[in-house]
Design a protein around this motif. Structure first.
Motif, mmCIF file in Angstrom:
data_model
loop_
_atom_site.group_PDB
_atom_site.id
_atom_site.type_symbol
_atom_site.label_atom_id
_atom_site.label_comp_id
_atom_site.label_asym_id
_atom_site.label_seq_id
_atom_site.Cartn_x
_atom_site.Cartn_y
_atom_site.Cartn_z
ATOM 1 N N SER A 1 0.808 -1.215 0.000
ATOM 2 C CA SER A 1 0.000 0.000 0.000
ATOM 3 C C SER A 1 0.843 1.268 0.000
ATOM 4 N N LEU A 2 1.795 1.354 0.903
ATOM 5 C CA LEU A 2 2.584 2.570 1.023
ATOM 6 C C LEU A 2 3.414 2.848 -0.226
ATOM 7 N N PRO A 3 4.228 1.903 -0.712
ATOM 8 C CA PRO A 3 4.966 2.204 -1.945
ATOM 9 C C PRO A 3 4.059 2.504 -3.134
ATOM 10 N N ALA A 4 2.877 1.886 -3.154
ATOM 11 C CA ALA A 4 1.948 2.150 -4.260
ATOM 12 C C ALA A 4 1.440 3.582 -4.209
ATOM 13 N N LEU A 5 1.102 4.068 -3.028
ATOM 14 C CA LEU A 5 0.647 5.452 -2.889
ATOM 15 C C LEU A 5 1.805 6.425 -3.140
ATOM 16 N N GLU A 6 2.995 6.057 -2.729
ATOM 17 C CA GLU A 6 4.165 6.911 -2.978
ATOM 18 C C GLU A 6 4.426 7.086 -4.472
ATOM 19 N N ALA A 7 4.025 6.097 -5.254
ATOM 20 C CA ALA A 7 4.252 6.168 -6.701
ATOM 21 C C ALA A 7 3.296 7.121 -7.412
ATOM 22 N N LEU A 8 2.242 7.586 -6.732
ATOM 23 C CA LEU A 8 1.248 8.436 -7.381
ATOM 24 C C LEU A 8 1.731 9.859 -7.605
ATOM 25 N N ARG A 9 2.553 10.375 -6.679
ATOM 26 C CA ARG A 9 3.032 11.753 -6.756
ATOM 27 C C ARG A 9 4.490 11.779 -6.310
ATOM 28 N N PRO A 10 5.201 12.880 -6.543
ATOM 29 C CA PRO A 10 6.624 12.917 -6.184
ATOM 30 C C PRO A 10 6.910 12.754 -4.699
ATOM 31 N N ALA A 11 5.954 13.082 -3.828
ATOM 32 C CA ALA A 11 6.209 12.993 -2.388
ATOM 33 C C ALA A 11 4.933 12.620 -1.652
ATOM 34 N N THR A 12 5.106 12.133 -0.417
ATOM 35 C CA THR A 12 3.969 11.805 0.437
ATOM 36 C C THR A 12 4.245 12.263 1.867
ATOM 37 N N MET A 13 3.160 12.515 2.588
ATOM 38 C CA MET A 13 3.200 12.675 4.039
ATOM 39 C C MET A 13 2.300 11.597 4.605
ATOM 40 N N ILE A 14 2.844 10.808 5.526
ATOM 41 C CA ILE A 14 2.119 9.642 6.020
ATOM 42 C C ILE A 14 1.675 9.888 7.450
ATOM 43 N N ASP A 15 0.374 9.959 7.631
ATOM 44 C CA ASP A 15 -0.160 10.168 8.965
ATOM 45 C C ASP A 15 -0.319 8.828 9.673
ATOM 46 N N ASP A 16 -0.554 8.876 10.966
ATOM 47 C CA ASP A 16 -0.579 7.670 11.794
ATOM 48 C C ASP A 16 -1.514 7.895 12.963
ATOM 49 N N VAL A 17 -2.765 8.167 12.648
ATOM 50 C CA VAL A 17 -3.739 8.533 13.676
ATOM 51 C C VAL A 17 -4.549 7.306 14.079
ATOM 52 N N CYS A 18 -4.621 7.071 15.386
ATOM 53 C CA CYS A 18 -5.376 5.929 15.904
ATOM 54 C C CYS A 18 -6.587 6.444 16.667
ATOM 55 N N VAL A 19 -7.762 5.904 16.355
ATOM 56 C CA VAL A 19 -9.003 6.328 17.012
ATOM 57 C C VAL A 19 -9.709 5.108 17.587
ATOM 58 N N PRO A 20 -10.659 5.314 18.497
ATOM 59 C CA PRO A 20 -11.461 4.171 18.972
ATOM 60 C C PRO A 20 -12.114 3.461 17.785
ATOM 61 N N ARG A 21 -12.192 2.141 17.853
ATOM 62 C CA ARG A 21 -12.742 1.376 16.718
ATOM 63 C C ARG A 21 -14.142 1.859 16.328
ATOM 64 N N GLY A 22 -14.902 2.238 17.318
ATOM 65 C CA GLY A 22 -16.267 2.667 17.045
ATOM 66 C C GLY A 22 -16.362 3.974 16.280
ATOM 67 N N ARG A 23 -15.245 4.697 16.155
ATOM 68 C CA ARG A 23 -15.263 5.979 15.446
ATOM 69 C C ARG A 23 -14.415 5.928 14.177
ATOM 70 N N LEU A 24 -14.073 4.715 13.770
ATOM 71 C CA LEU A 24 -13.217 4.540 12.597
ATOM 72 C C LEU A 24 -13.861 5.109 11.333
ATOM 73 N N ALA A 25 -15.158 4.896 11.159
ATOM 74 C CA ALA A 25 -15.839 5.404 9.966
ATOM 75 C C ALA A 25 -15.792 6.923 9.916
ATOM 76 N N GLU A 26 -15.966 7.576 11.070
ATOM 77 C CA GLU A 26 -15.884 9.037 11.103
ATOM 78 C C GLU A 26 -14.487 9.519 10.705
ATOM 79 N N MET A 27 -13.483 8.771 11.121
ATOM 80 C CA MET A 27 -12.112 9.145 10.776
ATOM 81 C C MET A 27 -11.880 9.041 9.268
ATOM 82 N N LEU A 28 -12.339 7.954 8.675
ATOM 83 C CA LEU A 28 -12.127 7.749 7.240
ATOM 84 C C LEU A 28 -12.953 8.726 6.409
ATOM 85 N N ASP A 29 -14.203 8.913 6.774
ATOM 86 C CA ASP A 29 -15.041 9.849 6.021
ATOM 87 C C ASP A 29 -14.544 11.282 6.193
ATOM 88 N N GLY A 30 -14.080 11.615 7.389
ATOM 89 C CA GLY A 30 -13.525 12.947 7.616
ATOM 90 C C GLY A 30 -12.265 13.187 6.809
#
Length: 455
Positions: free
Chosen positions: A323-352
């Motif tokens: 996944s990571l190298p594939a996304l890195e190939a889309l543009r010259p650079a990437t910033m990789i976040d690493d945010v962990c949320v309660p499982r019950g709020r995972l959908a809000e995190m992804l949609d947000g």
């Protein structure tokens, strides 16, 4: 500079002290973006504990800052050099000292590569569970420094749960031994856990006692396609609520799936909005997968495809690790976040996160350790375009803010380093920061170890 090199060479072989500017410059950064780095004055590559002690005694005598490094696969800038520092690379300390099947422990040096250790203990019928996506390159010392996780954390936990004891060279060159080799032990403060995740800011790990597990059966996996991230996250909620214990529960959004297909020709379903991968390594893995497949269907999966064999399951894991190298190939650079949320709020995190991407006109792919609620939004951009780079940085910050709003944390496994230093104070609060700075002062009163990182 002359005094530094002269004193270092008194206790190190000539080939272990690198001063060529072109060579030392190659040690200046890890894999994080948007993190400043300076030019190292020297790079040292010790092979023994005594050589590391000599390095730290020299640094203390001359008041030279020291940046410990492993394989530099980190994603937070924790291994970035500061101007005029001494880079202390531990990759040459790569011995597996002991594997004990009775005590179920391994004793290793910090430069041992994660995958090398995993294969070595497998020959004894044992298993070292922490498996970061960079497991073929990252070192155990780096894993300890960042408190890293991996794909199998949902069942087996993270690095901190497998570090029983450490040998650590302190800033002044003293050697500290922490922890134990026994299955149990609660004598005194838990200094071992204090060093895990400290990113080389308290001491230099030179040896580790690691807990091992009996090798589990070969895992079997399934892939489930969903019409939305919300339905995929509902499946995650149902799987965890029913008490299932998958050894892997990973999510890839549509952007990530398409990127993986483009890079690796994996043949993943590009019509899906979210692809959920689940795996079990139990004796009844097929029955467990069938039960999870039913839960996915109930949650709204459009298709559930179980792997027919361990080989097919491994292909699904390969797709996720890509996944990571594939996304890195889309543009010259990437910033990789690493945010962990309660499982019950995972959908809000992804949609947000998707809303943030749309608002800033950026490509942001998300892969996640869904069973842990640990998301990795990857912001893709062109740093040569100042406006796009500005929007990328802004989106990165908004993603971290969203995670905190949802009751989460700014880092689940990549660490703070330089990238998230300002955000740590927002999450931890003033009292916690005061205590953490006090601890730093006890172990490193001169502030020589990895200055400017974490705190």
């Amino acid at each position: 500079m002359g005094d530094l090199i002269r004193l270092l060479r008194k206790g190190l072989p000539a080939e272990a002290v690198l001063t060529d500017p072109d060579v030392t410059a190659s040690y200046a950064t890890d894999m994080a973006g948007f993190c400043a780095a300076g030019n190292p004055a020297v790079v040292v590559l010790p092979r023994t504990v005594e050589e590391v002690r000599h390095v730290m005694r020299t640094a203390t005598e001359l008041r030279v800052p020291v940046v410990p490094q492993g394989a530099r696969t980190g994603l937070s800038g924790a291994a970035n050099a500061t101007e005029g520092c001494m880079v202390l690379s531990l990759v040459k300390m790569d011995r597996i000292i002991e594997i004990d099947p009775v005590e179920r422990i391994a004793v290793v040096e910090p430069g041992v590569v994660n995958a090398v250790l995993s294969r070595a203990v497998a020959e004894h019928g044992l298993y070292y569970p922490p498996d970061p996506s960079s497991w073929e390159q990252c070192t155990i010392g780096g894993n300890i420094g960042t408190g890293s996780g991996g794909l199998c954390c949902v069942k087996y936990g993270v690095t901190a749960e497998y570090v029983l004891g450490l040998e650590v060279v302190l800033a002044d060159g003293r050697l500290l031994t922490t922890g134990r080799r026994t299955a149990k032990g609660v004598a005194g403060y838990d200094l071992t856990r204090l060093f895990v995740g400290s990113e080389g800011s308290l001491g230099v790990v030179v040896r580790a006692v690691l807990a091992l597990k009996p090798a589990p059966p070969q895992q079997l996996a399934l892939a489930a396609e969903f019409p939305s991230t919300a339905t995929a996250c509902e499946a995650v909620r149902r799987i965890m609520a029913r008490g299932h214990a998958p050894c892997l529960l990973e999510l890839m959004d549509r952007t990530t799936v398409r990127a993986v297909n483009a890079l690796g020709k994996m043949g993943l379903p590009e019509s899906t909005e979210a692809l959920l991968l689940a795996a079990f390594d139990t004796p009844r893995a097929q029955a467990d997968l069938a039960a999870v497949g039913e839960l996915c269907t109930e949650a709204g999966a459009t298709e559930v495809v179980p792997a027919d064999s361990a080989a097919e399951s491994e292909l699904l894991l390969k797709a996720r690790r890509m996944s990571l190298p594939a996304l890195e190939a889309l543009r010259p650079a990437t910033m990789i976040d690493d945010v962990c949320v309660p499982r019950g709020r995972l959908a809000e995190m992804l949609d947000g996160t998707a809303a943030i991407a749309e608002r800033h006109g950026l490509t942001i792919g998300v892969c996640a350790h869904a069973g842990d609620g640990n998301t990795h939004p990857v912001v893709c951009f062109d740093p040569a375009d100042p406006e796009e780079a500005r929007r990328a940085k802004k989106s990165f910050e908004e993603i971290m803010a969203l995670g905190l709003e949802l009751g989460g944390t700014i880092t689940g496994e990549h660490g703070v380093g330089l990238l998230k230093r300002e955000w740590l104070a927002r999450e931890a609060g003033p009292v916690s920061m005061e205590m953490q700075r006090g601890i730093k002062g006890v172990f490193d009163p001169l502030g020589l170890l990895n200055p400017g990182k974490v705190l």
